[in-house]
Design a protein around this motif. Structure first.
Motif, mmCIF file in Angstrom:
data_model
loop_
_atom_site.group_PDB
_atom_site.id
_atom_site.type_symbol
_atom_site.label_atom_id
_atom_site.label_comp_id
_atom_site.label_asym_id
_atom_site.label_seq_id
_atom_site.Cartn_x
_atom_site.Cartn_y
_atom_site.Cartn_z
ATOM 1 N N GLU A 1 -4.903 -17.352 39.498
ATOM 2 C CA GLU A 1 -3.820 -17.264 38.522
ATOM 3 C C GLU A 1 -2.723 -18.257 38.889
ATOM 4 O OE1 GLU A 1 -4.548 -12.456 37.876
ATOM 5 O OE2 GLU A 1 -2.966 -13.206 39.184
ATOM 6 N N TYR B 1 4.986 -17.808 21.246
ATOM 7 C CA TYR B 1 4.643 -16.585 21.958
ATOM 8 C C TYR B 1 5.458 -15.426 21.395
ATOM 9 C CZ TYR B 1 2.374 -19.497 25.509
ATOM 10 O OH TYR B 1 1.555 -20.376 26.158
ATOM 11 N N VAL C 1 5.679 -20.194 32.669
ATOM 12 C CA VAL C 1 4.607 -19.439 32.032
ATOM 13 C C VAL C 1 3.661 -18.959 33.123
ATOM 14 C CG1 VAL C 1 2.696 -19.489 30.389
ATOM 15 C CG2 VAL C 1 4.769 -20.811 29.924
ATOM 16 N N SER D 1 0.064 -14.816 20.828
ATOM 17 C CA SER D 1 0.404 -16.238 20.836
ATOM 18 C C SER D 1 -0.289 -16.929 19.685
ATOM 19 C CB SER D 1 -0.014 -16.888 22.165
ATOM 20 O OG SER D 1 -1.413 -16.826 22.334
ATOM 21 N N GLN E 1 -4.979 -18.249 30.006
ATOM 22 C CA GLN E 1 -4.281 -17.473 28.978
ATOM 23 C C GLN E 1 -2.942 -16.981 29.512
ATOM 24 O OE1 GLN E 1 -6.478 -14.156 27.471
ATOM 25 N NE2 GLN E 1 -4.831 -13.440 26.124
ATOM 26 N N ALA E 2 -1.865 -17.239 28.753
ATOM 27 C CA ALA E 2 -0.514 -16.875 29.177
ATOM 28 C C ALA E 2 -0.285 -15.382 29.002
ATOM 29 C CB ALA E 2 0.514 -17.667 28.378
ATOM 30 N N HIS E 3 0.394 -14.765 29.995
ATOM 31 C CA HIS E 3 0.694 -13.335 29.955
ATOM 32 C C HIS E 3 2.186 -13.037 30.034
ATOM 33 C CE1 HIS E 3 -3.446 -11.650 30.334
ATOM 34 N NE2 HIS E 3 -3.691 -12.854 30.838
ATOM 35 N N TYR E 4 2.955 -13.906 30.705
ATOM 36 C CA TYR E 4 4.394 -13.686 30.848
ATOM 37 C C TYR E 4 5.134 -15.002 30.639
ATOM 38 C CZ TYR E 4 3.501 -9.069 32.886
ATOM 39 O OH TYR E 4 3.101 -7.787 33.087
ATOM 40 N N ILE E 5 6.338 -14.881 30.094
ATOM 41 C CA ILE E 5 7.267 -16.006 29.964
ATOM 42 C C ILE E 5 8.450 -15.748 30.890
ATOM 43 C CG2 ILE E 5 8.865 -17.201 28.426
ATOM 44 C CD1 ILE E 5 6.018 -17.905 27.896
ATOM 45 N N CYS F 1 1.354 -20.073 37.889
ATOM 46 C CA CYS F 1 2.667 -20.021 37.236
ATOM 47 C C CYS F 1 3.231 -21.439 37.220
ATOM 48 C CB CYS F 1 3.614 -19.081 37.974
ATOM 49 S SG CYS F 1 5.296 -19.069 37.285
ATOM 50 N N ALA G 1 -0.003 -17.478 33.836
ATOM 51 C CA ALA G 1 -1.298 -17.441 33.165
ATOM 52 C C ALA G 1 -2.367 -16.928 34.112
ATOM 53 C CB ALA G 1 -1.671 -18.829 32.638
#
Length: 762
Positions: free
Chosen positions: A556, A622, A579, A607, A586-590, A558, A581
């Motif tokens: 993973e 997003y 971001v 997204s 695949q992005a999960h948090y901003i 960032c 991912a």
């Protein structure tokens, strides 16, 4: 040439052919009238000619370097070479004329390459706007025309030389004639040659006239364009100054009207995830003015906050305003596992009362430019500076300040989700810059073998140890182990350059963080720090660049972006976006916020591809939940502006403690004198310590030379050179780099109070 030079071996030793990137060999260098020419090992690389007493010195000591880009190369006789640059002159001698010619060829090629690289290098100060495509095309077209005219001149010159030589031969033959018939033929040939010469000369004159007219026309045009740009720049500077004054007056007006500000503030949200009507209406009205899709440094994504009635609001970032409500703390987030919800670092009260202040900084005036003007382009760590530019902490202690917000790692160690853990690790990596916003002073360069410990096991469960493991280049190793489930280690080398108006500080080296329970292993690197207004104006610091944090167990990532400050950007100053991912991208948090105040996180629920940016690239939209607070900076202690803007942790770093090593930074006398306000004594002590370190280095170099000489004998011994006390080199299986890592033994030695292995550096 001296007898030593005459009876020496050949001057080259496995030197590559001239023209390659590196050329090495033996030459004789003039030293003085007593010793004459002495044999030295010369290395030509990257446009620099350096020399050493022996080949073994290449590993640690360079005796001198000359930049060939500005050097003049001269040959006195068959074997001599004279290099001069900036008032410095090297008189060199080769053993043979052939060897001399090889060196001259290599030097000339290296000089030409260095000049080309210097001319092609772009100006990294960023003061001038880049040339537009149309202007660049026009300039290239003009240059091609001028080159064509020069080619015409060159062709005419060759023809004139050819016809002139033929005319000269014809005249010589005419003088030797005796027969009148032959004389008539020769005179005819002379006339033809003279006619050709006249025609070619006229062509040459016309070509010169065309070239001169073209050059004058474009010169006048470029002068007008340059004058216009200067006027525009002056006008822009006046406009910026007026805007700054208006900004200050608006700030004063706002501070003078606190009642009005309180009455116009929006009421807090009552339901989680719901929107405030007044705030939403105001945001919708000026959405067109707040959304800047075409900004050059803007993030490559847009966030939309999800609400109960599915009414979304777009914004450029997802700071607290984007949620339509107050930012909630991370431990209140409904999308975080319960194991992350308890705060760390606050469970145990400190058993020892530590100091909360240091003596106020004296108000000593000093002319910075008088010292720095001769240091442009040099390594910052090699510039001798008085303590007036320092703060009473060493670089090892500044490195330890990364642990200011260690509770983020304590909390991350208890997270069950690796993605949530990544968010906290990212917040920790950003928090290490929060202490730098007002810290423009330079920390003390550690001496080789200097160490620093920070034992907070009783209060916060961790122990930290730093050691200066190399002096050239300066490198420090750091190791932290926590009883709360994590271990951090790093080796940092500081590369810094003084550019005249600003200083660039580029930390090199990877930071490793491992959690014992999950085995997650994170690796990242630091961004570039820039200190502006070195000569004129108030000093200020900016952070810029990208950080990629990788979890090497789960793959993973960032991606963090530190946006550089710009007068013309409408972004929040010191802004950071990121971001998080998974291994599939695949992005999960901003993540968003500023590196000097706070960082927030928002979970992505959906997204999609959005509109195109100015460069033609599509942005990702997003849809997120309300942002939650990950980290917020602690307020500075009272009177911090007179205490070097130290944080609460920094105030305790140089506090004397019992039982520390004799090489600990707390024991450094010049640093302690500076902290006490006795700066004149601190300057004298600093010079003494630096001279002592140079003497130790000279003795170590002599030992290296003796060991190499003994290797030629059967009874020779192997010399290892300097070895750090608490760290040793080991290859990292993840990054592939060879770094200094903690080998153990320090805390056991502290328990025994046995510091016999520590060097006496103070």
């Amino acid at each position: 040439m001296s007898d030593q030079a005459k009876g020496s071996a050949p001057t080259s030793a496995a030197a590559p052919a001239p023209g390659s990137d590196t050329y090495k060999g033996w030459l004789f260098k003039w030293t003085n009238y007593l010793k004459g020419y002495q044999r030295r090992w010369f290395v030509l690389s990257n446009g620099l000619l350096s020399y050493y007493r022996t080949q073994a010195e290449m590993a640690h000591t360079c005796r001198g370097t000359i930049n060939l880009a500005t050097a003049h190369i001269d040959t006195e006789d068959a074997c001599n070479i004279v290099l001069s640059s900036g008032g410095r002159t090297y008189h060199l001698k080769a053993s043979t004329e052939v060897e001399r010619q090889r060196w001259v060829t290599a030097l000339e090629l290296a000089k030409a390459k260095a000049i080309r690289m210097m001319n092609d290098q772009s100006d990294d100060s960023g003061d001038e706007e880049p040339t537009s495509q149309s202007d660049r095309s026009e300039i290239q077209g003009t240059l091609k025309t001028l080159v064509s005219k020069l080619d015409d001149l060159s062709t005419c010159n060759d023809l004139i030389a050819k016809h002139g030589a033929a005319l000269q031969r014809s005249l010589s033959e005419l003088e030797g004639l005796r027969v009148p018939v032959e004389g008539g033929e020769k005179i005819k040939a002379v006339n033809e040659r003279a006619t050709l010469f006249r025609i070619t000369s006229n062509a040459m004159i016309n070509a010169c006239r065309d070239f001169l007219d073209l050059a004058e026309t474009h010169s006048r045009r470029w002068q007008r364009a340059l004058q216009y740009e200067r006027e525009q720049r002056a006008h822009l500077e006046e406009t910026i100054e007026q805007l700054a004054k208006q900004h200050n007056s608006l700030e004063r007006a706002w501070r003078e009207a606190p009642t009005l500000a309180a009455n116009t503030a929006s009421p807090p949200a009552t339901d989680k995830g719901s929107e405030r009507p007044l705030k939403e209406e105001a945001s919708d009205e000026d959405e067109d003015t707040e959304y800047f899709d075409a900004m050059e440094d803007s993030p490559a994504f847009i966030t939309v906050t999800a609400t109960e009635n599915t009414q979304h609001r777009r914004s450029q970032s997802n700071l607290s305003e984007a949620s339509g409500g107050h930012p909630n703390d991370w431990n209140q987030d409904d999308h975080v596992s319960p194991s992350c919800n308890d705060l760390a670092g606050k469970e145990l009260q400190p058993r020892r009362r530590r100091r909360t202040h240091v003596p106020d900084k004296p108000n000593y005036s000093l002319n910075l430019w008088s010292i720095m003007k001769n240091c442009i382009g040099k390594e910052l760590s090699k510039i001798p500076m008085p303590v007036n530019f320092n703060e009473p902490l060493s670089m090892l202690q500044r490195l330890t300040e990364d642990l200011e917000y260690h509770e983020l790692l304590d909390k991350a160690a208890r997270c069950e989700s690796s993605l949530e853990q990544m968010c906290l690790v990212a917040a920790f990596s950003i928090s290490s810059y929060s202490t730098t916003v007002h810290r423009t002073a330079k920390p003390f360069n550690p001496l080789l073998g200097e160490s620093y410990e920070l034992d907070r096991r009783e209060e916060y469960g961790y122990r930290s140890l730093c050691e200066q493991v190399s002096h050239h280049p300066p490198a420090a190793s750091h190791h932290v182990i926590s009883q709360r489930g994590w271990t951090l280690w790093q080796e940092i080398t500081i590369a810094s350059k003084f550019r005249g108006k600003y200083i660039s500080i580029m930390p090199l080296g990877a930071i490793h963080l491992q959690f014992q329970s999950s085995g997650n292993h994170y690796v990242w690197r630091k961004v570039t720090s820039t200190v502006h207004n070195i000569i004129v104006g108030k000093l200020w610091i900016d952070q810029s660049g990208d950080i990629e944090i990788v979890n090497h167990r789960t793959k993973e990532t960032c991606q963090l972006k530190f946006l550089p400050y710009s007068y013309f950007s409408r972004e929040v100053p010191r802004k950071v976006t990121g971001v998080v991912a998974d291994s599939g991208g695949q992005a999960h948090y901003i993540l968003s916020g500023t590196w000097d105040e706070k960082i927030e996180s928002a979970k992505i629920v959906q997204s999609s591809r959005g509109g195109s940016a100015s460069e033609g690239k599509q942005k990702t939209v997003y849809q997120t939940l309300s942002p939650k607070l990950l980290w917020k900076k602690y307020p500075l202690p009272e009177n911090a502006e007179n205490m070097y803007h130290f944080s609460a942790l920094a105030l305790t770093l140089n506090e004397m403690e019992d039982g520390v090593a004799i090489s600990d930074s707390r024991m450094r006398p010049d640093q302690r004198l500076m902290e006490a306000g006795r700066w004149d004594e601190a300057n004298s002590e600093k010079q003494r310590l630096e001279e002592k370190q140079r003497a130790v280095r000279r003795r170590r170099e002599a030992e290296v030379t003796d060991a190499l000489d003994e290797e030629c004998d059967d009874s020779g011994r192997e010399y290892e050179g300097y070895q750090p006390v608490w760290f040793h080199q080991k290859r990292n299986s993840i990054t592939g780099e060879t770094n200094f890592v903690y080998k153990g033994g320090y805390w056991e030695a502290k328990d025994r109070q046995d510091w016999s292995m520590c060097p006496s550096i103070f």
